[in-house]
Design a protein around this motif. Structure first.
Motif, PDB file in Angstrom:
ATOM      1  N   ASP A 140      30.248  29.338 -10.003  1.00  0.00           N
ATOM      2  CA  ASP A 140      30.327  29.746  -8.599  1.00  0.00           C
ATOM      3  C   ASP A 140      29.439  28.897  -7.700  1.00  0.00           C
ATOM      4  OD1 ASP A 140      32.011  32.082  -8.959  1.00  0.00           O
ATOM      5  OD2 ASP A 140      30.268  33.010  -9.921  1.00  0.00           O
ATOM      6  N   PHE A 141      28.379  28.338  -8.278  1.00  0.00           N
ATOM      7  CA  PHE A 141      27.372  27.671  -7.459  1.00  0.00           C
ATOM      8  C   PHE A 141      26.650  26.619  -8.294  1.00  0.00           C
ATOM      9  CE2 PHE A 141      23.595  27.405  -4.786  1.00  0.00           C
ATOM     10  CZ  PHE A 141      24.143  27.538  -3.522  1.00  0.00           C
ATOM     11  N   VAL A 142      26.441  25.436  -7.716  1.00  0.00           N
ATOM     12  CA  VAL A 142      25.726  24.358  -8.411  1.00  0.00           C
ATOM     13  C   VAL A 142      24.437  24.053  -7.650  1.00  0.00           C
ATOM     14  CG1 VAL A 142      25.805  21.922  -9.092  1.00  0.00           C
ATOM     15  CG2 VAL A 142      27.848  23.341  -9.342  1.00  0.00           C
ATOM     16  N   ILE A 143      23.342  23.978  -8.400  1.00  0.00           N
ATOM     17  CA  ILE A 143      22.046  23.611  -7.814  1.00  0.00           C
ATOM     18  C   ILE A 143      21.723  22.208  -8.285  1.00  0.00           C
ATOM     19  CG2 ILE A 143      19.586  24.121  -7.718  1.00  0.00           C
ATOM     20  CD1 ILE A 143      20.302  27.059  -8.189  1.00  0.00           C
ATOM     21  N   TYR A 144      21.588  21.302  -7.322  1.00  0.00           N
ATOM     22  CA  TYR A 144      21.309  19.898  -7.611  1.00  0.00           C
ATOM     23  C   TYR A 144      19.801  19.688  -7.640  1.00  0.00           C
ATOM     24  CZ  TYR A 144      22.326  14.941  -7.791  1.00  0.00           C
ATOM     25  OH  TYR A 144      22.443  13.642  -8.199  1.00  0.00           O
TER      26      TYR A 144
END
Length: 181
Positions: A140-144
Motif C-alpha cells: 500500500d505504501f513505500v518508504i524510500y
C-alpha cells in the motif's frame, strides 16, 4: 478541549486504534487540498472512541474542532497498511538513533505490516512477467530510505514500478512524524 490540549476522536479499538498512534489534523481547503491544523497522539482507547493529546497546534486562531480530518498514511481503520522500505537494504541509520528495523517495529506497533522488497527487486531486475501478479499489488505504501537522492530514486526500477502501479512513495524523513516517540 484546546485549553487542556485534549480531544476525542470517533475511532477506537474496533478501528484498530492503539495508544501512541499519531495523526495530523486537517480540514479541506480550497480545491479540496488539506490545510493542516496540528498534530494529535492517541493516549487512551475504548471500543468506539479514543482520547488524544493535542501535541501541536499550527495556528491558535484555528483550533481543532469537531469535523476535522485525521491523516496518517501508515494507518487504515479497517485493515493493516502494507508498507515496504526501498533504498539501501542494510539496516543503516535513516535518522539519528534509528534503523530500518526500528522504524519497522514502530510501524508494526500501530497495527500495520512491513513486507520485504527483495523478491520484488529480483523479479523486476530479471524482467519477470509475474511482477503484476505478485508482491506489488499487496503493498500500500513505500518508504524510500535514501535521503533526498532524487537521481538515484528516479533510476531505481522498484521506484519506477511503484509509481507506475500507483503505490504512494514517501521519503523516510517525511514519515518520522508518524513514528517518533
Amino acid at each position: 478541549d484546546v485549553m487542556n490540549k485534549l480531544a476525542f476522536i470517533d475511532l477506537g479499538s474496533r478501528n484498530r486504534v492503539v495508544p501512541g498512534l499519531k495523526f495530523l489534523v486537517a480540514k479541506k481547503g480550497k480545491q479540496g487540498k488539506f490545510v493542516f491544523k496540528g498534530k494529535v497522539e492517541v493516549k487512551k482507547v475504548w471500543l468506539t472512541y479514543s482520547e488524544v493529546a493535542i501535541t501541536q497546534l499550527n495556528d491558535t486562531n484555528q483550533p481543532i474542532v469537531d469535523g476535522d480530518l485525521l491523516v496518517n498514511p501508515l494507518f487504515h481503520p479497517r485493515r493493516p497498511v502494507v508498507v515496504a522500505f526501498l533504498g539501501q537494504s542494510d539496516p543503516r541509520k535513516i535518522r539519528p538513533a534509528w534503523t530500518i528495523d526500528e522504524a519497522s517495529r514502530r510501524i508494526m506497533e500501530i497495527g500495520s505490516v512491513v513486507k520485504p522488497l527483495e523478491s520484488l527487486q529480483k523479479e523486476v531486475l530479471l524482467g519477470s512477467d509475474s511482477v503484476s501478479e505478485g508482491v506489488p499489488l499487496e503493498i500500500d505504501f513505500v518508504i524510500y530510505t535514501e535521503p533526498r537522492m532524487k537521481q538515484t530514486r528516479d533510476q531505481d526500477p522498484i521506484y519506477k514500478l511503484a509509481v507506475l502501479i500507483g503505490v504512494p512513495v514517501a521519503e523516510a524523513s517525511d514519515m518520522y512524524q508518524f513514528l517518533e516517540d
